[in-house]
Structure formats: structure tokens, C-alpha cells
Design a protein around this motif. Structure first.
Motif, short mmCIF file in Angstrom:
data_model
loop_
_atom_site.label_atom_id
_atom_site.label_comp_id
_atom_site.label_asym_id
_atom_site.label_seq_id
_atom_site.Cartn_x
_atom_site.Cartn_y
_atom_site.Cartn_z
N SER A 1 61.13 -6.33 30.45
CA SER A 1 61.51 -6.62 31.48
C SER A 1 61.44 -8.17 31.68
O SER A 1 60.40 -8.84 31.21
CB SER A 1 61.04 -6.25 33.00
OG SER A 1 61.54 -4.86 33.04
N CYS A 2 62.70 -9.05 32.13
CA CYS A 2 62.51 -10.33 32.32
C CYS A 2 63.10 -10.57 33.55
O CYS A 2 64.27 -10.59 33.98
CB CYS A 2 63.12 -11.32 31.08
SG CYS A 2 63.40 -12.81 31.32
N ALA A 3 62.36 -11.18 34.46
CA ALA A 3 62.77 -11.55 35.95
C ALA A 3 63.06 -13.02 36.07
O ALA A 3 62.21 -13.74 35.90
CB ALA A 3 61.75 -10.90 36.94
N ALA A 4 64.25 -13.22 36.30
CA ALA A 4 64.51 -14.66 36.53
C ALA A 4 64.52 -15.16 38.05
O ALA A 4 64.68 -14.41 38.99
CB ALA A 4 65.99 -14.97 36.17
N SER A 5 64.17 -16.48 38.45
CA SER A 5 64.21 -16.87 39.92
C SER A 5 64.58 -18.39 39.45
O SER A 5 64.57 -19.01 38.49
CB SER A 5 62.93 -16.71 40.32
OG SER A 5 61.91 -17.47 39.66
N GLY A 6 65.13 -18.76 40.71
CA GLY A 6 65.34 -20.27 40.99
C GLY A 6 66.82 -20.50 40.20
O GLY A 6 67.23 -21.77 40.51
N GLY A 7 67.68 -19.75 40.14
CA GLY A 7 68.99 -20.14 39.64
C GLY A 7 69.97 -18.81 39.83
O GLY A 7 69.68 -17.68 40.33
N THR A 8 71.30 -19.02 39.33
CA THR A 8 72.22 -17.92 39.61
C THR A 8 72.31 -17.23 38.37
O THR A 8 72.94 -17.49 37.27
CB THR A 8 73.83 -18.74 40.13
OG1 THR A 8 73.66 -19.52 41.20
CG2 THR A 8 74.59 -17.31 40.33
N PHE A 9 71.55 -16.24 38.41
CA PHE A 9 71.27 -15.45 37.17
C PHE A 9 72.60 -14.86 36.46
O PHE A 9 72.73 -14.95 35.19
CB PHE A 9 70.22 -14.25 37.48
CG PHE A 9 70.12 -13.36 36.44
CD1 PHE A 9 70.27 -12.13 36.15
CD2 PHE A 9 69.19 -13.54 35.67
CE1 PHE A 9 70.44 -11.20 35.11
CE2 PHE A 9 68.92 -12.63 34.43
CZ PHE A 9 69.34 -11.63 34.25
N SER A 10 73.55 -14.69 37.08
CA SER A 10 74.86 -14.10 36.65
C SER A 10 75.59 -15.09 35.88
O SER A 10 76.51 -14.64 35.29
CB SER A 10 75.73 -13.39 37.79
OG SER A 10 76.11 -14.54 38.66
N ARG A 11 75.08 -16.43 35.85
CA ARG A 11 75.76 -17.48 35.21
C ARG A 11 75.09 -17.51 33.79
O ARG A 11 75.76 -18.15 33.19
CB ARG A 11 75.64 -18.69 35.96
CG ARG A 11 76.40 -18.67 37.22
CD ARG A 11 76.55 -19.77 37.90
NE ARG A 11 77.47 -20.20 39.27
CZ ARG A 11 77.62 -21.08 40.15
NH1 ARG A 11 76.77 -22.23 39.85
NH2 ARG A 11 78.18 -21.01 41.09
N TYR A 12 74.18 -16.84 33.35
CA TYR A 12 73.44 -17.03 32.10
C TYR A 12 73.75 -15.93 31.06
O TYR A 12 73.81 -14.75 31.59
CB TYR A 12 71.96 -17.12 32.47
CG TYR A 12 71.59 -18.50 33.20
CD1 TYR A 12 71.66 -18.67 34.52
CD2 TYR A 12 71.28 -19.60 32.42
CE1 TYR A 12 71.14 -19.56 35.42
CE2 TYR A 12 71.04 -20.78 33.11
CZ TYR A 12 70.99 -20.70 34.83
OH TYR A 12 70.68 -21.74 35.46
N VAL A 13 74.05 -16.29 29.87
CA VAL A 13 74.01 -15.38 28.69
C VAL A 13 72.45 -15.28 28.81
O VAL A 13 71.61 -16.29 28.57
CB VAL A 13 74.57 -15.77 27.66
CG1 VAL A 13 74.54 -14.91 26.45
CG2 VAL A 13 76.19 -16.17 28.00
N MET A 14 72.12 -14.09 28.26
CA MET A 14 70.61 -13.77 28.25
C MET A 14 70.18 -13.29 26.77
O MET A 14 71.07 -12.43 26.32
CB MET A 14 70.09 -12.89 29.57
CG MET A 14 70.38 -13.23 30.70
SD MET A 14 69.16 -14.72 31.13
CE MET A 14 67.58 -14.27 30.88
#
Length: 129
Positions: A21-34
Motif C-alpha cells: 500500500s502507498c498512502a498519500a497525504s498533503g495533496g489531491t490524490f486523484s490528480r496524480y498518475v501513480m
């Protein structure tokens, strides 16, 4: 500033499964290609898999096709890597990365590490034979 934190690594035997798992914080996750990358001891970091913003498109390196599955949950700000039929050669530190530009998932496979906007610190996966 986006922060990425990987988890789920460990020591397993060949043939086993793990889910990273990779948890993201501090931004709008849905705007990033991961994407997921890995780096084995003594080797360069290599691309593993990428997923588009809306999960419509995914792309894998040949060595993991049919064994690994990348997915994301934008509501949970998390990207996953399901790894099945693990092999000793899958042993590596696994990193997730985020790109804010609208790129094709295939493009992440050939981008240099400096092309990613954010990196996690990695999680170690060790597969014993």
C-alpha cells in the motif's frame, strides 16, 4: 507538498503473495498518475507498474504481467500493488511515485526518477527460494 508512505513489505517464500500500500497525504490524490518502482541490491531503480488518475489505464513491466496488479482508491488516497506468485528475483525495495502532469501510464515506464514529482521512502520485499 505530497507525502507518500509505503507499507506491506516483508519476508515471504517463493510463490506467496503480498499486497503493498502507498498512502498519500498533503495533496489531491486523484490528480496524480501513480506508479510503483523497485530497486534490487546493486541494481538501478526500475519501473514496475502505473495507474492513471481514474484507474481506467494500467501499465506493467513485462516481468510482472499476470502476477502483479496495481489499483487505487481515490477516496482513501491510496494506491496498491497486489503481488502474487512472488519469485526470488522480485526481492527489492518497492517505492511508489506520483506525477502531477497528465501523462500516459506507459510514459512512467521510461521517465527518469527525476521526472517524478514525489517519491515514498520504500518498503522492503524479500522473497526466499
Amino acid at each position: 507538498q505530497v507525502q507518500l508512505v509505503e507499507s506491506g513489505g516483508g519476508l515471504v517464500q517463493a510463490g506467496a503473495s503480498l499486497r503493498l500500500s502507498c498512502a498519500a497525504s498533503g495533496g489531491t490524490f486523484s490528480r496524480y498518475v501513480m506508479g510503483w518502482f523497485r530497486q534490487a541490491p546493486g541494481k538501478e531503480r526500475e519501473f514496475v507498474a502505473a495507474i492513471s488518475r481514474s484507474s481506467i489505464n494500467t501499465y506493467y513491466t513485462d516481468s510482472v504481467k499476470g502476477r502483479f496488479t496495481i489499483s487505487r482508491d481515490n477516496a482513501k488516497n491510496t494506491v496498491y500493488l497486489q503481488m502474487n506468485s512472488l519469485k526470488p528475483e522480485d526481492t527489492a525495495v518497492y517505492y511508489c511515485a506520483a506525477v502531477s502532469r497528465l501523462i500516459a501510464t506507459q510514459a512512467m515506464a521510461t521517465m527518469p526518477p527525476s521526472g517524478m514529482d514525489y517519491w515514498g521512502k520504500g518498503t522492503l520485499v524479500t522473497v526466499s527460494s
